[in-house]
Write a protein that holds these residues in place. Sequence first.
Motif, PDB file in Angstrom:
ATOM      1  N   ALA A 175      -6.653  12.626  15.523  1.00 48.37           N
ATOM      2  CA  ALA A 175      -6.909  11.843  14.320  1.00 48.37           C
ATOM      3  C   ALA A 175      -8.253  12.238  13.717  1.00 48.37           C
ATOM      4  CB  ALA A 175      -6.898  10.351  14.633  1.00 48.37           C
ATOM      5  N   ARG A 176      -8.323  12.194  12.390  1.00 53.35           N
ATOM      6  CA  ARG A 176      -9.563  12.496  11.677  1.00 53.35           C
ATOM      7  C   ARG A 176     -10.076  11.215  11.028  1.00 53.35           C
ATOM      8  NH1 ARG A 176      -6.983  17.235   8.235  1.00 53.35           N
ATOM      9  NH2 ARG A 176      -5.166  15.904   8.654  1.00 53.35           N
ATOM     10  N   ILE A 177     -11.339  10.891  11.276  1.00 51.24           N
ATOM     11  CA  ILE A 177     -11.918   9.651  10.785  1.00 51.24           C
ATOM     12  C   ILE A 177     -13.064   9.984   9.842  1.00 51.24           C
ATOM     13  CG2 ILE A 177     -13.157   7.553  11.450  1.00 51.24           C
ATOM     14  CD1 ILE A 177     -11.591   7.567  14.070  1.00 51.24           C
ATOM     15  N   PHE A 178     -13.002   9.421   8.639  1.00 47.22           N
ATOM     16  CA  PHE A 178     -14.001   9.695   7.604  1.00 47.22           C
ATOM     17  C   PHE A 178     -14.681   8.390   7.213  1.00 47.22           C
ATOM     18  CE2 PHE A 178     -10.924  13.054   7.384  1.00 47.22           C
ATOM     19  CZ  PHE A 178     -11.671  14.202   7.156  1.00 47.22           C
ATOM     20  N   GLN A 179     -16.006   8.377   7.296  1.00 48.66           N
ATOM     21  CA  GLN A 179     -16.786   7.225   6.875  1.00 48.66           C
ATOM     22  C   GLN A 179     -17.444   7.534   5.529  1.00 48.66           C
ATOM     23  OE1 GLN A 179     -18.822   5.251  10.392  1.00 48.66           O
ATOM     24  NE2 GLN A 179     -18.501   7.309  11.232  1.00 48.66           N
ATOM     25  N   GLY A 180     -17.761   6.480   4.789  1.00 52.87           N
ATOM     26  CA  GLY A 180     -18.362   6.668   3.473  1.00 52.87           C
ATOM     27  C   GLY A 180     -17.372   7.121   2.421  1.00 52.87           C
ATOM     28  N   VAL A 181     -16.081   6.878   2.641  1.00 54.49           N
ATOM     29  CA  VAL A 181     -15.036   7.260   1.679  1.00 54.49           C
ATOM     30  C   VAL A 181     -14.270   6.003   1.272  1.00 54.49           C
ATOM     31  CG1 VAL A 181     -12.988   8.661   1.230  1.00 54.49           C
ATOM     32  CG2 VAL A 181     -14.797   9.534   2.732  1.00 54.49           C
ATOM     33  N   SER A 182     -14.351   5.637   0.013  1.00 51.02           N
ATOM     34  CA  SER A 182     -13.675   4.445  -0.481  1.00 51.02           C
ATOM     35  C   SER A 182     -12.306   4.796  -1.035  1.00 51.02           C
ATOM     36  CB  SER A 182     -14.500   3.776  -1.585  1.00 51.02           C
ATOM     37  OG  SER A 182     -15.750   3.352  -1.090  1.00 51.02           O
ATOM     38  N   VAL A 183     -11.327   3.961  -0.759  1.00 48.83           N
ATOM     39  CA  VAL A 183     -10.008   4.094  -1.374  1.00 48.83           C
ATOM     40  C   VAL A 183      -9.996   3.215  -2.607  1.00 48.83           C
ATOM     41  CG1 VAL A 183      -7.547   3.653  -1.097  1.00 48.83           C
ATOM     42  CG2 VAL A 183      -8.851   4.659   0.779  1.00 48.83           C
ATOM     43  N   THR A 184      -9.691   3.806  -3.748  1.00 50.34           N
ATOM     44  CA  THR A 184      -9.753   3.080  -5.019  1.00 50.34           C
ATOM     45  C   THR A 184      -8.376   2.653  -5.529  1.00 50.34           C
ATOM     46  OG1 THR A 184      -9.707   5.209  -6.209  1.00 50.34           O
ATOM     47  CG2 THR A 184     -11.873   4.259  -5.685  1.00 50.34           C
ATOM     48  N   ALA A 185      -7.326   3.313  -5.061  1.00 51.81           N
ATOM     49  CA  ALA A 185      -5.974   2.965  -5.521  1.00 51.81           C
ATOM     50  C   ALA A 185      -4.953   3.621  -4.610  1.00 51.81           C
ATOM     51  CB  ALA A 185      -5.753   3.420  -6.965  1.00 51.81           C
ATOM     52  N   LEU A 186      -3.743   3.089  -4.657  1.00 50.74           N
ATOM     53  CA  LEU A 186      -2.619   3.696  -3.954  1.00 50.74           C
ATOM     54  C   LEU A 186      -1.828   4.542  -4.921  1.00 50.74           C
ATOM     55  CD1 LEU A 186      -1.279   0.662  -1.855  1.00 50.74           C
ATOM     56  CD2 LEU A 186      -3.059   2.315  -1.269  1.00 50.74           C
ATOM     57  N   GLY A 187      -1.346   5.693  -4.444  1.00 47.22           N
ATOM     58  CA  GLY A 187      -0.462   6.518  -5.244  1.00 47.22           C
ATOM     59  C   GLY A 187       0.991   6.167  -4.949  1.00 47.22           C
ATOM     60  N   ARG A 188       1.851   6.295  -5.933  1.00 47.48           N
ATOM     61  CA  ARG A 188       3.253   5.977  -5.716  1.00 47.48           C
ATOM     62  C   ARG A 188       4.135   6.938  -6.473  1.00 47.48           C
ATOM     63  NH1 ARG A 188       4.022  -0.003  -7.092  1.00 47.48           N
ATOM     64  NH2 ARG A 188       6.210   0.509  -6.702  1.00 47.48           N
ATOM     65  N   ALA A 189       5.328   7.125  -5.912  1.00 49.16           N
ATOM     66  CA  ALA A 189       6.368   7.924  -6.560  1.00 49.16           C
ATOM     67  C   ALA A 189       7.613   7.053  -6.579  1.00 49.16           C
ATOM     68  CB  ALA A 189       6.611   9.217  -5.790  1.00 49.16           C
ATOM     69  N   GLY A 190       7.868   6.405  -7.699  1.00 53.73           N
ATOM     70  CA  GLY A 190       8.951   5.438  -7.770  1.00 53.73           C
ATOM     71  C   GLY A 190       8.637   4.238  -6.902  1.00 53.73           C
ATOM     72  N   ARG A 191       9.546   3.938  -5.979  1.00 55.91           N
ATOM     73  CA  ARG A 191       9.339   2.792  -5.088  1.00 55.91           C
ATOM     74  C   ARG A 191       8.756   3.198  -3.739  1.00 55.91           C
ATOM     75  NH1 ARG A 191      14.897  -0.703  -6.223  1.00 55.91           N
ATOM     76  NH2 ARG A 191      14.205  -1.622  -8.192  1.00 55.91           N
ATOM     77  N   ARG A 192       8.205   4.386  -3.659  1.00 48.80           N
ATOM     78  CA  ARG A 192       7.641   4.852  -2.396  1.00 48.80           C
ATOM     79  C   ARG A 192       6.178   5.218  -2.574  1.00 48.80           C
ATOM     80  NH1 ARG A 192       9.261   5.750   2.500  1.00 48.80           N
ATOM     81  NH2 ARG A 192       7.802   6.925   3.771  1.00 48.80           N
ATOM     82  N   VAL A 193       5.374   4.935  -1.549  1.00 48.60           N
ATOM     83  CA  VAL A 193       3.973   5.310  -1.575  1.00 48.60           C
ATOM     84  C   VAL A 193       3.859   6.826  -1.543  1.00 48.60           C
ATOM     85  CG1 VAL A 193       3.557   5.348   0.928  1.00 48.60           C
ATOM     86  CG2 VAL A 193       1.726   4.644  -0.626  1.00 48.60           C
ATOM     87  N   ALA A 194       2.864   7.348  -2.229  1.00 48.65           N
ATOM     88  CA  ALA A 194       2.691   8.802  -2.279  1.00 48.65           C
ATOM     89  C   ALA A 194       1.336   9.242  -1.750  1.00 48.65           C
ATOM     90  CB  ALA A 194       2.866   9.305  -3.717  1.00 48.65           C
ATOM     91  N   GLY A 195       0.463   8.287  -1.435  1.00 47.19           N
ATOM     92  CA  GLY A 195      -0.861   8.645  -0.947  1.00 47.19           C
ATOM     93  C   GLY A 195      -1.897   7.673  -1.451  1.00 47.19           C
ATOM     94  N   VAL A 196      -3.158   8.122  -1.492  1.00 51.69           N
ATOM     95  CA  VAL A 196      -4.257   7.267  -1.938  1.00 51.69           C
ATOM     96  C   VAL A 196      -5.178   8.047  -2.859  1.00 51.69           C
ATOM     97  CG1 VAL A 196      -4.220   5.813   0.124  1.00 51.69           C
ATOM     98  CG2 VAL A 196      -5.676   7.850   0.089  1.00 51.69           C
ATOM     99  N   GLU A 197      -5.825   7.311  -3.744  1.00 52.64           N
ATOM    100  CA  GLU A 197      -6.931   7.848  -4.542  1.00 52.64           C
ATOM    101  C   GLU A 197      -8.223   7.396  -3.874  1.00 52.64           C
ATOM    102  OE1 GLU A 197      -6.725   9.794  -7.195  1.00 52.64           O
ATOM    103  OE2 GLU A 197      -4.526   9.740  -7.325  1.00 52.64           O
ATOM    104  N   THR A 198      -9.165   8.321  -3.709  1.00 52.25           N
ATOM    105  CA  THR A 198     -10.412   7.986  -3.031  1.00 52.25           C
ATOM    106  C   THR A 198     -11.613   8.377  -3.883  1.00 52.25           C
ATOM    107  OG1 THR A 198     -10.997  10.046  -1.870  1.00 52.25           O
ATOM    108  CG2 THR A 198      -9.204   8.728  -0.934  1.00 52.25           C
ATOM    109  N   SER A 199     -12.784   7.961  -3.423  1.00 50.26           N
ATOM    110  CA  SER A 199     -14.023   8.320  -4.104  1.00 50.26           C
ATOM    111  C   SER A 199     -14.296   9.810  -4.024  1.00 50.26           C
ATOM    112  CB  SER A 199     -15.189   7.536  -3.484  1.00 50.26           C
ATOM    113  OG  SER A 199     -15.235   7.749  -2.074  1.00 50.26           O
ATOM    114  N   GLN A 200     -13.541  10.515  -3.164  1.00 47.34           N
ATOM    115  CA  GLN A 200     -13.707  11.968  -3.047  1.00 47.34           C
ATOM    116  C   GLN A 200     -12.425  12.721  -3.382  1.00 47.34           C
ATOM    117  OE1 GLN A 200     -15.535  13.127   0.693  1.00 47.34           O
ATOM    118  NE2 GLN A 200     -16.947  11.390   0.689  1.00 47.34           N
ATOM    119  N   GLY A 201     -11.547  12.077  -4.157  1.00 47.50           N
ATOM    120  CA  GLY A 201     -10.335  12.756  -4.579  1.00 47.50           C
ATOM    121  C   GLY A 201      -9.089  12.207  -3.904  1.00 47.50           C
ATOM    122  N   PRO A 202      -7.913  12.652  -4.351  1.00 45.57           N
ATOM    123  CA  PRO A 202      -6.658  12.103  -3.835  1.00 45.57           C
ATOM    124  C   PRO A 202      -6.253  12.721  -2.494  1.00 45.57           C
ATOM    125  CG  PRO A 202      -6.190  13.734  -5.511  1.00 45.57           C
ATOM    126  CD  PRO A 202      -7.693  13.605  -5.459  1.00 45.57           C
TER     127      PRO A 202
END
Length: 817
Positions: A175-202
């Motif tokens: 597992a990779r653990i990153f500190q100091g990275v904020s998640v600003t939004a969730l990404g979605r593709a239709g009714r399924r999650v597609a990832g996250v938007e962060t302070s350092q990119g998607p």
Amino acid sequence: MGNLASQPTLPRKADVVIVGGGVIGCSVAYHLTKLGLTDVVLLERHQLTSGTTWHAAGLVGQLRQTLNMTALARYTSNLYRQLEAETGQATGYRQCGSISLATTDARMEELARGASMAKVFELEVNLLDRADIAARYPLANLDDVIGGIHIPSDGYANAVDVTQALAKGARSRGARIFQGVSVTALGRAGRRVAGVETSQGPIEARIVVLCCGLWTRDLAAAAGINVPLHPCEHYYALFKDVPGLHPDMPVLRDYDHASYFKYDAGKLLVGAFEPHARPWAVDGIPADFSFGEIEGDFAHFEPVLEDAVRRIPALASAGLQKFFCGPESFTPDVRYHLGETPELDGCFVAAGFNSIGLQSAGGAGKVVAEWIRDGHPPMDLWEVDVRRNMPFQSNRRYLRERVSESLGLLYATHWPYRQYETARGARRSAVHDRLAAAGACFGEAFGWERANWYAPAGVTARYEYSYGRQNWFAHAAHEHHAVRTGVGLFDQSSFAKFRLEGPDALAVIDRVSANAMDVAPGRIVYTQWLNERGGIEADLTVTRLDEHVFLIVTAAESATRDFHWLRRHIGDARCVLTDVSGASGVLSVMGPRARELLAAVTPDDVSNAGFAFATSRLIEIGYAQVRASRITYVGELGWELYVPTEFLQGVYDVLVEAGRACGLAHAGYHALDSLRIEKAYRHWGSDLTDEDDPLEAGLSFAVKFDKKSDFIGREALLKARAAPPRRRLLQFRLRDPKPLVYRNEPIWRGDTLVGCVRSGAYGHTLGAAVALGYVADPHGDALADVDAYEIEIAGRRHPAIASARPMYDPTHARIKA
């Protein structure tokens, strides 16, 4: 932020992204990697534990209010016991045991009932008298104590160290653990999650797990996901120079004074779950809140400290080193949120832990990881399933009012039938005021104000709680007998109602249902919806209204879950599912004189020949067109009347006026429960869960293996039918009419523990407490001796008679009269 500068580059893709680096998020990462899912990225906005984990008191208790929650807490305790040896990271875990005090007979019964339940898991819980407690905890003043319980395997740990150990274990497996990275939004593709938007990119991801504590509600809401929680102030004080302290002294819980006492590095920590808590951050959580404390209100905590000094007199001369106030997130029903969200496939939640995050983290992380791996929950998790939540519960005003009560409920007496006092009146039937005028005492269920019992003239419609026969017992008995001998009126407007329509509606509903759905319009079908393992996901009725139109009626409790279960199985089929719950109210007329009443208010034929059981059609009542469905949940002749909401008051008035001639009685949900359990009608969520199949639940009559189309769970049921039975659901009646059965009581056959009660209520016709429970039946001889059973209540075993058939009207003659 420690070694943040040396962090690797943030990846642009991962299999699983976990949002939040507290003990919950790190536990999910630990358990995912332990299962071999190693492409895991954990994102923490500041530093690990900087939200609320860092100030956790560190209690690790195991005995919860229900069986499965106790199982998860026991797993957590066992995990912490070996985590340091596995990872090399100290955890501060110490098995010192715990003592819980009782200063009232009611609290002692609650503790004794819990001790009985613990036997199902072989969790050692010892009943103590005052002398036993004094020997184990000499610092305590026990003048008002009548007894308590001792759990030798309880303990405490350092929450920060446990989190670091879980993180280290997860990292060691990839597992990779990153500190100091904020998640600003969730990404979605239709009714399924597609990832996250962060302070350092998607970051693209197949799975996203929200473990962000206080921040979960707002992040989820921005993606259209309902996770109702709100922070409250949580207090504790740290005393120094307390004589007589030692590291192995047990954790002491004084529930009746809302406090707990725990050894803490040479000091004594005094914490509380006071009855009236203070919501925090009503205008939003400060953006820079990290390792944060709240100023708090010493006057608010002072009554707890005064009680604490009376309990531990040595505190009077000790020094107050630290007065602490920090936020914790609480939920409307004091149960945490777990599992895949119904609104967004692939998005999971583990949040809202009501200040018991450390003692829940191991079990919660384990089951979420297994859910992600397998695509379904590994056990019955309904009581914490995020799908239980209603959309309105994220309303900020509702949350502020409710969580002020939620915090204190952790230590309040867990009375049977206890009703919430805050945030009432959210959802009301159109005849609410009329029911109140008739004497209704309302309970709150899923936001609905529902008439639980009716107070006769001169009696106040108010609960007086106890573990014995509460003040409404005789009044509910009157309602019960009125339904058995005459006719009763129930308001069941809280039913969830869905309309499925379109050219492919039959194919969809037949695929999802174990029973046959290709019936004539106007027929009502009782069915279960199963998962691929044969477990029962839903227990409901389906009425075919037309060739391409079906009405699904289910319990208010499972409205969100059932709607989204069906919607997910529609796929690309040509049909539409609509929640029409608010479009109609439901008035049920039940009892042997129900036909007499109905015939007096409608010109339509309601005779047995003209209106058969399990049929539904439109009839006229008053000025309304009413859908009358001849079905019952009480074991008597009766109809559920589905009335357009704007006509409900008028139809009610007509029924009540005509009912005077046949002795119509208003009846509430307590009577409904006692009536249904006498008939052994199952209740989903207690008697039926996604771990139980229809065969062992005695519902094989509702499974049509030979219907034209296949159905979900058929192959699993065929295998189960060919194998020896594991267990079976039986109905029990106590021989002694005095004791009361509620839930989770152990069931004994001789000296063998064979199961536990799933649901119980008093059977006023049968004359004793009645229960439903599964018993082990590997040899098919569970009923070889129906008198061999006993049910344990608060440490005492009570003889019970068992039956596989309903003890009331086993031939079903009354419902088909």
